[in-house]
Design an enzyme around this catalytic site. Structure first.
Site, short mmCIF file in Angstrom:
data_model
loop_
_atom_site.label_atom_id
_atom_site.label_comp_id
_atom_site.label_asym_id
_atom_site.label_seq_id
_atom_site.Cartn_x
_atom_site.Cartn_y
_atom_site.Cartn_z
CD GLN A 220 25.57 -2.95 -24.18
OE1 GLN A 220 26.14 -3.71 -24.97
NE2 GLN A 220 24.96 -3.40 -23.09
CG PHE A 251 22.48 -7.87 -28.56
CD1 PHE A 251 21.13 -7.92 -28.25
CD2 PHE A 251 22.85 -7.48 -29.84
CE1 PHE A 251 20.17 -7.60 -29.19
CE2 PHE A 251 21.89 -7.15 -30.79
CZ PHE A 251 20.55 -7.22 -30.47
CD GLU A 255 28.57 -4.40 -19.31
OE1 GLU A 255 27.88 -5.32 -19.76
OE2 GLU A 255 28.81 -4.28 -18.09
NE ARG A 333 24.18 -11.38 -13.75
CZ ARG A 333 23.01 -11.04 -13.18
NH1 ARG A 333 21.94 -11.79 -13.33
NH2 ARG A 333 22.91 -9.93 -12.48
CG PHE A 367 27.13 -10.55 -17.40
CD1 PHE A 367 27.80 -9.75 -18.30
CD2 PHE A 367 27.59 -10.60 -16.09
CE1 PHE A 367 28.92 -9.01 -17.90
CE2 PHE A 367 28.71 -9.87 -15.69
CZ PHE A 367 29.37 -9.07 -16.60
CB ALA A 534 22.92 -6.22 -15.00
CD GLU A 737 21.41 -9.55 -18.42
OE1 GLU A 737 20.97 -9.08 -17.35
OE2 GLU A 737 22.58 -9.90 -18.57
#
Lengths: 785, 513
Positions: A220, A251, A255, A333, A367, A534, A737
Site C-alpha cells: 500500500q 486492509f 502499509e 486515532r 487504525f 486512512a 474504514e
C-alpha cells in the site's frame, strides 16, 4: 480534421456517480488479473524464504550457515550482517530490524534469508531454522497487562483530558465523576485481528543494469518501500523503483509491513545480481507480520437518570508487540475516536502501548479508531442496562449537537453532524421499535434461543492524523488518439480506487470510461507518495488527478477558444466532444491532434493537499480531520444458550459516503467493512500459546474469518443522502474504514441476547471476540444466582 | 516386483488436450504444476492447506466410474467436482480432466454465466479469491442446470462454504450466484470431453496401472482391490493416500517425506456405495465425503446439519469418509456420528478380511488397530430398516467458532433407543473430548433403563464430567467442552423427549435452508 457542424446533443452517460464495475472486474473473473506472483519470471530467477525465530525471546548466539548452505538447491544465506546499510525497516521509529540481530524478539521473527533455485527448496531449508538458530532463551513478556505494570512501553504514554470546568481538566473530570448521580466502572478487552488479505505478502526484486533495483511489491506504500530498501542497501532513492499494479487485499497489513519482505528480497537480489522473489507461505505470514492491535480497557463512567454521560475516564492499553511500527498513530486515532458520535463533556483518556514479545501490531482498516469507539459503545450499553432504558434511547441522549455540544475532546468542532437524522432514518427503515418489543416477547417464551437487537452509530474522522501525509500527486497523459492514461500515487487493493480516479478524469475530460485507463502505481512516475491508507485514497488521489486533468482541459479549451473566438470557460467537455454554446463541436480526439500540432502540452501533473488541517502531537489537540463520515447499523442475532453458537438474523446498514462517486463500489466497501468488523468481534480469535508465545491461530484452518453463511439474506444496505460540507472530490466521502465500525451492532446485539438470559439490568461480562465459548460463559454468568 | 513396473507419465486432459507429465514428484501439487510448470496463473494460492478456496479447480471424470448414489454433478456423461488444487497431488489426475478458470470463457471472449454474473453484481473487489469462487459457482451452475431448478440462497452459500472472500462481505457474490442461473451461456466447455476421457481410459487400459517412479519416491495407483491388497502387503510402510485433504498438508506445511505412496482413489471396488442384502449400507474407502454424507443424510435426515458443516465442498469432493475415520484424529467429525450409528469397519490384509466395531479401532492418540499390511476397505452401517436400528433416534452436531468449514471444538453423535419413554440403549460418542473419539460410557449407563426425563438427562450430563477430561487448546477450553457437551445432551432431550419435543428451529441457531 474537425467538424463544426451543428451539435446533435449526444446524451453522455454519467461517469461520476455511476455504479460502474471495478476496472479489473473482467480480468478478475477470467483469472487474467496479474498479481505480483503472476508476473513472468526471467530465466535465472531465484526464490527466497525466511528462517524464523523459534522462541519468543532470546539472545541470538549463532546461525549454522553451513547446515543451511548444504541443503538442496540453496544458493545463498543472508543474515543481518549482510545488510550494507542500517538493519531497520521501521516506518517511524527505527526499532524494526529486517533480520534479527543480537536479540530474538518474538516467535516468528525473521533471522535469515535463504535463497534457492526453487521456492520449495528455499522453504524447506528455511524450515530448518529450529536447528540452525542458536540462542539462549530469555523470559518472554506475553501478557499486555504484565508489560503495562512493568511500565515497559514502546512509546511514551498519551493523556488527553477535557473538562467544562476551568483549570486542570483531569481534576475537573474527577470532580464531575464524583458528583454524578450514578457511577459504573469496569474492564473490557477486544482482541486483535489478522488482515487475512487473500494474497499473502510478496516482493519480487529485479536488479537493473546500473546497480539499481526494480521491485514489484504487494504494498500500500510504494514510496516507503523505495525509501526503506534504499536505506538498507545504501542506495539513493532514485536507484530503487517500486511498482504495484494491484494487491489481493491489503486492509492495512501491507502499509508498513510489506517493508521487511521488500528489503529481504532486495538484499538477496542486490547481493546475487539476479532476480529474487520472496512469497510468503500463509503460516509464515501470520507468524511474521502484525495485525490490528488488541486492546485492554479500564473505564469508569458517571451518568444521570436519563443516561447522559457526565464523566468518562478510560485507560487504553494497545498491544504494540515488540516494536513501535505504527502504534503511535494507531493509539492517537483510538483516543480521537473514544467519543464516537457522542458529546463527552468531561472526559479523561490515558493511552499506553505496552511492549510484548509478539508480532509488531500495525495498521488494519480503522487504525485504532474502531477500538477507541467500541469502548464507549460498551460503556453506553452498561449505562442503559443499569438504568433499564433502551440502549438506543441512551445513545440518542448523548449525540453530538449541531450548534453546541459539538467540540470533540481533541478540540475539533464537528460541523457536519448528521447522526440524529441518519439514525432516525435507520431506526424507521429497520423497524427498530416494533422489533424491539417483538424480541422481548420472543425471549419471554423461548427456552433455548434468545434474540438480541442493537442499533449502533459511527462517526469516523477522515484524514491522516499526521498532517503532511495528506497530500497526493497524479500524472495524466493524453495521447494523440485521445486515449488517456492516468497514474497516481494511490494503490489498488480491491477498494476500487483506480475505478474512481478514472471516473473523475473521464468526467473532467468528458470522455467515456473506456478512453481512460489507470496504470500500475510506480515510484518512478509519482514521487513521494503517502500510503494508500486512512480511507483517503480517493479523496487525495481523485483530487490530484482532477487537478492534472483540469490543467490539460484548460489548455485544450484555451486552444479551441482562440480558434472559435468563444470564452474558454463556455466550452463543455462531454460525451467525447467539446461543445461551444453556439452548438459547434469537435471530437476530443480531433481537438487533441490539433492541439498537438499547435504544440500544446497534452500531459500534466496534478497535486492536492488537504486544506485546513493542524495537529499538536504534544497536547493531542487540533483539527486532525477534514470531515467526518457517519453511519449506523442495526443487527438482530439469534443465540443458542445451550452452546453459545449464534446466527446473524438480519442487518440493516445506512452509511454516509457523501455524494457517491460510485454507489456500487461504495456499497461493496460498506458491506465488506461491516462483515469484517463482525468477524473481528465474533469468530476471529487470535490465540497464542501461554508459555511459548507461539501464535496458534496461524492459518485459515485455525483463524476463522466469516463465510457466506455468516451473512444473512436479510442484509439491507443503503447510502445516506448527504453531500460533504467540505470541498472533497465531487462532495463524496471516504468509505474504506468507517463501515468497519458498523460491525459493532452485532457484538452489542449479542450482548443484548445474553442479557435477555438474566434478570432485568443484567450486565453480561462479555468481551470480544464473542466466540461461542465467551457467549456461553456470559450466559452462565448472568444466569448465576 | 513392483519396482519393476515401468515408469509412466501422468496423463490427463488439460486445455482440451491430453497432457502427459513425465515422472513428477508424486507429491507435487496440481497448483504447483499449474502455476510453476504450466504457467497458468489464473488459479491462486491463498493458504496451501485447502481452507480458503482461492485455488479451486474442477476435476472431471467419466461418470460411469462413480458409485451409485454419488453426489457429483454429471453432465454429458462427465462428473464434475470442485477441489482444492493446493493439496491435490498431480498424479491423482491420471485419467481425468482438469478445468481451471482460464477454461471458462468462450474463445470469442464471452464469459461463463458465473463470470458474467460476478461482473454484473460487483462480486469482485481485490479479485484474488475470485477465480476460486468462479469455479465453485460453475459447478453450482451445472448442478442447477441439471436439476432444472434454482438453488436457494442458503444452498448457494453452502456451495461457497469452502471459498473465503475478505473484501465483499459475500452479498454480491450470492447475488451473482442467484443471477447466473438466469443468464444465457453454455456453461462449462464439456463438448467432446467424454470422448476424450474414454480415449484416455482406453489408452491407459492398454498400459496397465499408473505407476510413476522417481529416483526417491514411489507412487502406485492400483485399480483393483486384489492388486491393492497385494501392494499393501508388499509395502507395509507405504503411505495410503485417499483424498489427501489431510496428507496434502503434511507436504505443504510440514515438508514430510511421504515415502512410497499408494493412491486408493482409482480402486474400483473401493469407489462403491452398496446396499447389502442384509440391509447394511457399505461405503468403500475411496468414496468421497460428499457422496458418503449425502447417502447418510438420505437415510438419516437428522444428520443433515453435521453433513452441511463438515468442511466445504472442495474438501468434501476430494476427501473420503473412510480417510476421515482411518486418520483417527480426535477431532474428525465423522467418527462420533458413525459410532452413534453402530458402524463397522472392514479391514483387509492380503485376501483376509475382518470387521470390527468402529469404536474398537482407536487405540490411542493417532494409534489404531491396523496390522502391518492391512488397510481399511470400507465402513458399513445397518440401515434404518435393519432390526438393529429399530427404535433408535439419532442426532449429530458439532460446535465450532464459525458455522461453516471449521474444525470442531467438540462434536457429538448421539443415539438413543427408546421403548415408549424408556431408554433401552444409548450410544453417545464425542469428538474433541479426548485423545480419541470415543463413547461416553458413564453417561450412557446413566441413561440405560431410565425414563427419558429431564432428571435422567441431568444425570447423564453429570456423568459426562467423569467420562471425559478434555484438554484446553486454541479451539476451546476444557471447561467449555464439558459445558457444551452437556448442552448437546440437553438439546437431545429437548428434541427427542416424548412430551412436547422441540423442533430443530427452536433449539439451534443455524442459517435456514
Amino acid at each position: 480534421m474537425f467538424s463544426s457542424a451543428t451539435a446533435s446533443t449526444t446524451p453522455s452517460a454519467p461517469t461520476v456517480g455511476a455504479s460502474l464495475p471495478h476496472e479489473s472486474a473482467l480480468l478478475h473473473v477470467a483469472g487474467r488479473a496479474h498479481y505480483t506472483d503472476d508476473i513472468p519470471e526471467p530465466v535465472g530467477t531465484l526464490h527466497a524464504a525466511l528462517g524464523l525465530s523459534p522462541v519468543a525471546h532470546g539472545r541470538l548466539t549463532g546461525i549454522d550457515l553451513d547446515l543451511l548452505r548444504a541443503q538442496p538447491g540453496v544458493v545463498a544465506v543472508f543474515t543481518a550482517a549482510d545488510i550494507p546499510g542500517p538493519n531497520d525497516c521501521g516506518p517511524i521509529i527505527h526499532d524494526d530490524p529486517i533480520l534479527a540481530d543480537g536479540v530474538l524478539r518474538y516467535l516468528g521473527q525473521p533471522v535469515f534469508v535463504v535463497v534457492a533455485r526453487e521456492r520449495e527448496q528455499a522453504r524447506r531449508a528455511a524450515a530448518l531454522a529450529k536447528s540452525a538458530i542458536q540462542f539462549e532463551a530469555l523470559k518472554p513478556v506475553l501478557c499486555l497487562r504484565d508489560a503495562h505494570k512493568a511500565g515497559d512501553w514502546v512509546l511514551p504514554p498519551m493523556h488527553l483530558a477535557r473538562s467544562q470546568q476551568p483549570g486542570d481538566a483531569a481534576l475537573g473530570v474527577a470532580q464531575a465523576m464524583a458528583t454524578a448521580p450514578h457511577r459504573l466502572q469496569g474492564s473490557f478487552s477486544v482482541g486483535g485481528q489478522e488482515q487475512f488479505y487473500l494474497e499473502g505478502q510478496i516482493s519480487f526484486a529485479l536488479p537493473q543494469d546500473d546497480g539499481g533495483l526494480h521491485i514489484h511489491c504487494s504494498t500500500q506504500h510504494p514510496s516507503e518501500m523505495q525509501a526503506l530498501v534504499a536505506h538498507a542497501l545504501k542506495l539513493a532513492n532514485h536507484q530503487v523503483q517500486v511498482s504495484c499494479r494491484r494487491m489481493g487485499g491489503g486492509f492495512g497489513g501491507k502499509e508498513s509491513q510489506s517493508a521487511l519482505f521488500a528489503c529481504a528480497a532486495a538484499l538477496a537480489a542486490r547481493r546475487l545480481g539476479v532476480p529474487v522473489k520472496l512469497r510468503l507461505d500463509r503460516d509464515d505470514d501470520f507468524l511474521i507480520t502484525g495485525r490490528r492491535h488488541g486492546f485492554e480497557f479500564d473505564w469508569a463512567v458517571g451518568f444521570d437518570d436519563a443516561g447522559h454521560l457526565l464523566a468518562l475516564e478510560v485507560s487504553l492499553l494497545g498491544d504494540a508487540g515488540h516494536s513501535a511500527d505504527l502504534s503511535a498513530p494507531v493509539l492517537t486515532r483510538a483516543i480521537c475516536h473514544v467519543d464516537n458520535a457522542y458529546w463527552l463533556p468531561e472526559v479523561s483518556m490515558h493511552g499506553y502501548l505496552p511492549r510484548t514479545n509478539r508480532q509488531s501490531n500495525t495498521a488494519f482498516r480503522g487504525f485504532g479508531g474502531p477500538q477507541g469507539a467500541l469502548i464507549t459503545e460498551i460503556v453506553i450499553d452498561h449505562v442503559a442496562r443499569a438504568l433499564q432504558l433502551d440502549t438506543l434511547a441512551v445513545r440518542r441522549a448523548n449525540w453530538y449537537g449541531t450548534q453546541s455540544h459539538n467540540t470533540t475532546p481533541y478540540g475539533q468542532v464537528v460541523t457536519d453532524n448528521v447522526i440524529e437524522p441518519l439514525t432516525y432514518e435507520l431506526a424507521s427503515s429497520s423497524d427498530y421499535a416494533r422489533r424491539r418489543s417483538a424480541i422481548a416477547q420472543f425471549n419471554a417464551t423461548s427456552p433455548v434461543l434468545k434474540k438480541g437487537l442493537a442499533l449502533t452509530p459511527v462517526k469516523f474522522g477522515i484524514s491522516f492524523n499526521v498532517n503532511h501525509f495528506n497530500q497526493a500527486g497524479a500524472l495524466v497523459h493524453v495521447y494523440l488518439d485521445g486515449s488517456v492514461l492516468v497514474n497516481h500515487g494511490g494503490t489498488e487493493m480491491g477498494q476500487g480506487l483506480n475505478t474512481k480516479v478514472a471516473q473523475v478524469v473521464a468526467h473532467e475530460l468528458g470522455l467515456p470510461m473506456a478512453r481512460v485507463r489507470c496504470s500500475a502505481t510506480d515510484t518512478s512516475k509519482v514521487a513521494n507518495t503517502s500510503a494508500t491508507a486512512a480511507s483517503t485514497g480517493a479523496d487525495l488521489n481523485g483530487k490530484a488527478a482532477q487537478n492534472a486533468a483540469r490543467q490539460i482541459k484548460d489548455r485544450l479549451a484555451a486552444h479551441l477558444a482562440a480558434q472559435w473566438q468563444v470564452p474558454a470557460q463556455d466550452l463543455r467537455f462531454e460525451g467525447g466532444q467539446v461543445v461551444a454554446p453556439d452548438g459547434r463541436q469537435i471530437g476530443f480526439e480531433a481537438l487533441v491532434s490539433q492541439a498537438y500540432v499547435a504544440r500544446v502540452q497534452l500531459w500534466s501533473d496534478g497535486f492536492y493537499a488537504t486544506p485546513g488541517l493542524h495537529w499538536d502531537r504534544q497536547t493531542l489537540t487540533g483539527r486532525p480531520f477534514y470531515y467526518f463520515a457517519y453511519g449506523a447499523a442495526c443487527a438482530e442475532v439469534l443465540l443458542d444458550t445451550l452452546t453459545g453458537e449464534w446466527q446473524l438474523a438480519r442487518a440493516d446498514l445506512l452509511h454516509d459516503v457523501g455524494r457517491s462517486l460510485n454507489p456500487a463500489i461504495d456499497i461493496g466497501q460498506i458491506e465488506g467493512g461491516f462483515v469484517q468488523g463482525m468477524g473481528w468481534l465474533t469468530t476471529e480469535e487470535l490465540v497464542w500459546h501461554p508459555t511459548s508465545g507461539k501464535l496458534l491461530s496461524h492459518a485459515p484452518s485455525t483463524y476463522k474469518i466469516p463465510t457466506a453463511n455468516d451473512v444473512p439474506a436479510a442484509l439491507h444496505t443503503r447510502l445516506f443522502n448527504n453531500a460533504n460540507v467540505e470541498d472533497s472530490i465531487h462532495r463524496s466521502k471516504a468509505v474504506g474504514e468507517p463501515p468497519l465500525l458498523l460491525g459493532f451492532a452485532v457484538l452489542l446485539a449479542l450482548r443484548d441476547a445474553v442479557a435477555a438470559c438474566g434478570p432485568a439490568g443484567a450486565q453480561p461480562p462479555l468481551s470480544a471476540p464473542a466466540t461461542p465459548e465467551a457467549l456461553l460463559r456470559a450466559v452462565d454468568a448472568v444466569r448465576a444466582p | 516386483m513392483h519396482e519393476d513396473l515401468p515408469t509412466r507419465p501422468v496423463r490427463f486432459i488439460f486445455r482440451g488436450q491430453t497432457t502427459a507429465v513425465a515422472t513428477p514428484d508424486p507429491t507435487r501439487s496440481v497448483l504447483q504444476w499449474l502455476r510453476e510448470d504450466a504457467r497458468a496463473c489464473g488459479t491462486k494460492e491463498g493458504c496451501a492447506e485447502g481452507d480458503c478456496g482461492a485455488c479451486t479447480v474442477i476435476v472431471a471424470e467419466l461418470a460411469d466410474t462413480l458409485p451409485e448414489g454419488h453426489s457429483a454433478v454429471v453432465r454429458d456423461g462427465v462428473a464434475l467436482r470442485p477441489v482444492n488444487s493446493c493439496i491435490r497431488f498431480l498424479p491423482t489426475l491420471h485419467g481425468k480432466a482438469l478445468l481451471t478458470v482460464e477454461d471458462l470463457a468462450q474463445p470469442d471472449g464471452t464469459l461463463h454465466p458465473a463470470q458474467q454474473a460476478l461482473v454484473n453484481c460487483h462480486g469482485s473487489q481485490c479479485g484474488f479469491c475470485t477465480p476460486g469462487f468462479v469455479m465453485s459457482l460453475a459447478v453450482s451452475h451445472e448442478r442447477q442446470q441439471v436439476q432444472g431448478r434454482c438453488a436457494s440462497r442458503t444452498e448457494l452459500a453452502d456451495d461457497l462454504a469452502g471459498n473465503l472472500c475478505r473484501c465483499t462481505g459475500y452479498r454480491p457474490i450470492l447475488d451473482a450466484a442467484e443471477q447466473m442461473h438466469t443468464l444465457p451461456g453454455p456453461g462449462l466447455p464439456l463438448t467432446g470431453l467424454r470422448e476424450q476421457l474414454l480415449a484416455l481410459r482406453a489408452s491407459m487400459l492398454a498400459g496397465a496401472t499408473a505407476t510413476t517412479s522417481a529416483p526417491v519416491h514411489r507412487y502406485h495407483a492400483p485399480t483393483q482391490l486384489a492388486e491393492l491388497a497385494q501392494l499393501r502387503q508388499a509395502l507395509p510402510d507405504a503411505r495410503l493416500l485417499a483424498g489427501g485433504t489431510d496428507i496434502g498438508l503434511w507436504v505443504t506445511k510440514q515438508f514430510r517425506d511421504l515415502g512410497t505412496v499408494i493412491w486408493l482413489g482409482d480402486v474400483a471396488e473401493l469407489r462403491r456405495i452398496t446396499h447389502t442384502p442384509d440391509r447394511r449400507l457399505h461405503i468403500g474407502a475411496a468414496v468421497t465425503l460428499e457422496d458418503a454424507w449425502q447417502v447418510l443424510v438420505r437415510h438419516w435426515p437428522t444428520l443433515s446439519e453435521m453433513a452441511r458443516r463438515f468442511a466445504g465442498p472442495p474438501v468434501r469432493h476430494a476427501g473420503t469418509l473412510v480417510g476421515n475415520l482411518a486418520n483417527g484424529s480426535p477431532i474428525g467429525d465423522s467418527a462420533p456420528v458413525l459410532m452413534a450409528l453402530g458402524a463397522t469397519l472392514h479391514l483387509q490384509c492380503g485376501s483376509t478380511e475382518r470387521s470390527l466395531p468402529l469404536e474398537s479401532f482407536y487405540l490411542g492418540y493417532m494409534k489404531n488397530a491396523l496390522q502391518p499390511g492391512e488397510f481399511v476397505s470400507g465402513v458399513s452401517v445397518a440401515l434404518p430398516a435393519h432390526a438393529q436400528q429399530q427404535g433408535w433416534v439419532h442426532r449429530a452436531w458439532k460446535i465450532s467458532k464459525r458455522f461453516d468449514c471449521d474444525i470442531s471444538a467438540l462434536s457429538a453423535g448421539l443415539g438413543l433407543k427408546l421403548d415408549g419413554e424408556t431408554i433401552v440403549d444409548a450410544r453417545l460418542a464425542f469428538g474433541g473430548m479426548d485423545a480419541v473419539v470415543r463413547r461416553a460410557a458413564g453417561a450412557e449407563a446413566a441413561l440405560r433403563g431410565q425414563p427419558w426425563h429431564e432428571a435422567t438427562m441431568r444425570a447423564a450430563s453429570q456423568a459426562l464430567l467423569t467420562d471425559f477430561t478434555p484438554l484446553s487448546d486454541l479451539r476451546a477450553t476444557a471447561a467449555y467442552r464439558q459445558r457444551a457437551a452437556a448442552g448437546l445432551l440437553h438439546r437431545l432431550w429437548l428434541e427427542t423427549r416424548l412430551h412436547d419435543p422441540l423442533p430443530a428451529s427452536a433449539t439451534r441457531a443455524a442459517p435456514v435452508l
